[in-house]
Scaffold this motif. Structure first.
Motif, PDB file in Angstrom:
ATOM      1  N   UNK A  64       0.734  -1.137   0.024  1.00  0.00           N
ATOM      2  CA  UNK A  64      -0.025  -0.127  -0.048  1.00  0.00           C
ATOM      3  C   UNK A  64       0.899   1.266   0.248  1.00  0.00           C
ATOM      4  N   UNK A  65       0.654   2.420  -0.855  1.00  0.00           N
ATOM      5  CA  UNK A  65       1.358   3.429  -0.924  1.00  0.00           C
ATOM      6  C   UNK A  65       0.129   4.551  -0.570  1.00  0.00           C
ATOM      7  N   UNK A  66       0.696   5.908  -0.432  1.00  0.00           N
ATOM      8  CA  UNK A  66      -0.289   6.807  -0.107  1.00  0.00           C
ATOM      9  C   UNK A  66       0.157   8.101  -0.713  1.00  0.00           C
ATOM     10  N   UNK A  67      -0.511   9.117  -1.286  1.00  0.00           N
ATOM     11  CA  UNK A  67      -0.172  10.265  -1.482  1.00  0.00           C
ATOM     12  C   UNK A  67      -1.352  11.389  -1.419  1.00  0.00           C
ATOM     13  N   UNK A  68      -0.742  12.339  -0.814  1.00  0.00           N
ATOM     14  CA  UNK A  68      -1.656  13.446  -0.282  1.00  0.00           C
ATOM     15  C   UNK A  68      -1.171  14.449  -1.145  1.00  0.00           C
ATOM     16  N   UNK A  69      -2.183  15.416  -1.331  1.00  0.00           N
ATOM     17  CA  UNK A  69      -1.971  16.632  -2.287  1.00  0.00           C
ATOM     18  C   UNK A  69      -0.552  17.192  -1.920  1.00  0.00           C
ATOM     19  N   UNK A  70       0.091  17.518  -3.089  1.00  0.00           N
ATOM     20  CA  UNK A  70       1.621  18.192  -3.034  1.00  0.00           C
ATOM     21  C   UNK A  70       2.421  17.301  -2.222  1.00  0.00           C
ATOM     22  N   UNK A  71       2.227  16.082  -2.172  1.00  0.00           N
ATOM     23  CA  UNK A  71       3.321  15.285  -1.557  1.00  0.00           C
ATOM     24  C   UNK A  71       3.552  14.112  -2.317  1.00  0.00           C
ATOM     25  N   UNK A  72       4.864  13.577  -2.275  1.00  0.00           N
ATOM     26  CA  UNK A  72       5.203  12.419  -3.032  1.00  0.00           C
ATOM     27  C   UNK A  72       4.457  11.150  -2.599  1.00  0.00           C
ATOM     28  N   UNK A  73       4.389  10.233  -3.538  1.00  0.00           N
ATOM     29  CA  UNK A  73       3.859   8.867  -2.992  1.00  0.00           C
ATOM     30  C   UNK A  73       4.611   8.085  -2.401  1.00  0.00           C
TER      31      UNK A  73
END
Length: 124
Positions: free
Chosen positions: A36-45
């Motif tokens: 599982x990966x996650x990515x928030x707005x403006x941030x890297x995955x």
């Protein structure tokens, strides 16, 4: 080709829980690292958690002790149980996989198979 479909995202208040699911088109223990990966707005995955074919798990420091990755091989499904959610956990969560007999890569660029993602929003 491996197809991955995530589900289970949603909106919760801080301290709540969610369980994400990832349905895979292959057995999740058949020579693939899945994670599982996650990515928030403006941030890297970034990698949140992963599991090798042998069952070795990895957790990022920010989720260790709160999240748990597991797989149901009979159902070819990967899960991410997320407890004690915090606003900083808000992100799009992706399921990903790559072939590996032993270890999982940290770099998302080495994962050729991805789901479309499921949104997790945690409010304070």
């Amino acid at each position: 080709q491996v197809q991955l479909v995530e589900s289970g995202g949603g909106s919760v208040q801080a301290g709540g829980s969610l369980r994400l699911s990832c349905a895979a088109s292959v057995a999740t223990d058949s020579g693939y690292c899945v994670g599982w990966f996650r990515q928030a707005p403006g941030k890297e995955r970034g990698r949140v958690a992963s599991i090798t074919p042998g069952g070795t798990t990895y957790y990022s420091a920010s989720v260790k002790g709160r999240f748990a990755i597991s797989q149901d091989n009979a159902k070819s499904t990967l899960y991410l149980q997320m407890n004690s959610l915090q606003p900083e956990d808000t992100a799009m969560y992706y399921c990903a996989a790559h072939r590996s007999p032993i270890a999982c890569f940290n770099n998302p660029n080495f994962y050729p198979f991805w789901g479309r993602g499921t949104q997790v929003t945690v409010s304070s």
